[in-house]
Design an enzyme around this catalytic site. Structure first.
Site, PDB file in Angstrom:
ATOM      1  CG  ASP A 199      -2.242   0.513   1.003  1.00  0.00           C
ATOM      2  OD1 ASP A 199      -3.067  -0.259   0.533  1.00  0.00           O
ATOM      3  OD2 ASP A 199      -2.469   1.697   1.281  1.00  0.00           O
ATOM      4  CE1 TYR A 200       2.096   7.965  -1.854  1.00  0.00           C
ATOM      5  CE2 TYR A 200       3.751   6.527  -2.805  1.00  0.00           C
ATOM      6  CZ  TYR A 200       3.330   7.789  -2.433  1.00  0.00           C
ATOM      7  OH  TYR A 200       4.146   8.868  -2.618  1.00  0.00           O
ATOM      8  CG  HIS A 201       0.503   7.310   1.854  1.00  0.00           C
ATOM      9  ND1 HIS A 201       1.757   7.694   2.239  1.00  0.00           N
ATOM     10  CD2 HIS A 201       0.197   8.065   0.774  1.00  0.00           C
ATOM     11  CE1 HIS A 201       2.199   8.645   1.431  1.00  0.00           C
ATOM     12  NE2 HIS A 201       1.264   8.877   0.536  1.00  0.00           N
ATOM     13  N   PRO A 202       0.325   2.950   4.082  1.00  0.00           N
ATOM     14  CG  PRO A 202       1.905   1.397   4.778  1.00  0.00           C
ATOM     15  CD  PRO A 202       1.663   2.477   3.770  1.00  0.00           C
ATOM     16  CB  SER A 203      -2.288   4.806   8.114  1.00  0.00           C
ATOM     17  OG  SER A 203      -3.463   4.981   7.376  1.00  0.00           O
TER      18      SER A 203
END
Length: 108
Positions: free
Chosen positions: A31-35
């Site tokens: 994922d580009y921006h995992p959070s």
């Protein structure tokens, strides 16, 4: 350890290490921006408390974008830096700074 419920993935057909490696290779994604994988709070799905301490684990904190309880609509860089800054203050026992009202051209 059984936490309740039935196994959904990888399933009973995955038995050996080779099967597990194949399963992971087949389904793993990035994922580009995992959070939000270790959300903060006290609910059933919360992983850390308001001090970013992991529930039920002594002397362990999680300090990154994973503690966000919901995915944000913007870039994660600035909020993650603020989470880290606040966590550093918590670890050092510093009080939270008082809020300031910054002046902007549109709210004079």
């Amino acid at each position: 350890m059984n936490l309740g419920g039935e196994e959904l993935m990888p399933g009973p057909e995955v038995k050996s290490d080779d099967d597990l490696v194949k399963f992971i290779r087949d389904v793993a994604e990035t994922d580009y921006h995992p959070s939000c994988s270790c959300s903060m709070g006290h609910g059933k799905m919360a992983v850390v408390d308001e001090q970013m301490k992991v529930h039920g684990v002594k002397n362990l904190r999680i300090v990154d974008a994973s503690v966000m309880p919901q995915i944000i609509s913007g870039n994660l860089n600035a909020p993650t830096q603020m989470i880290a800054s606040r966590a550093a203050d918590m670890i050092l026992g510093k009080e939270q700074l008082s809020p300031i009202k910054a002046s902007f051209a549109f709210n004079d």
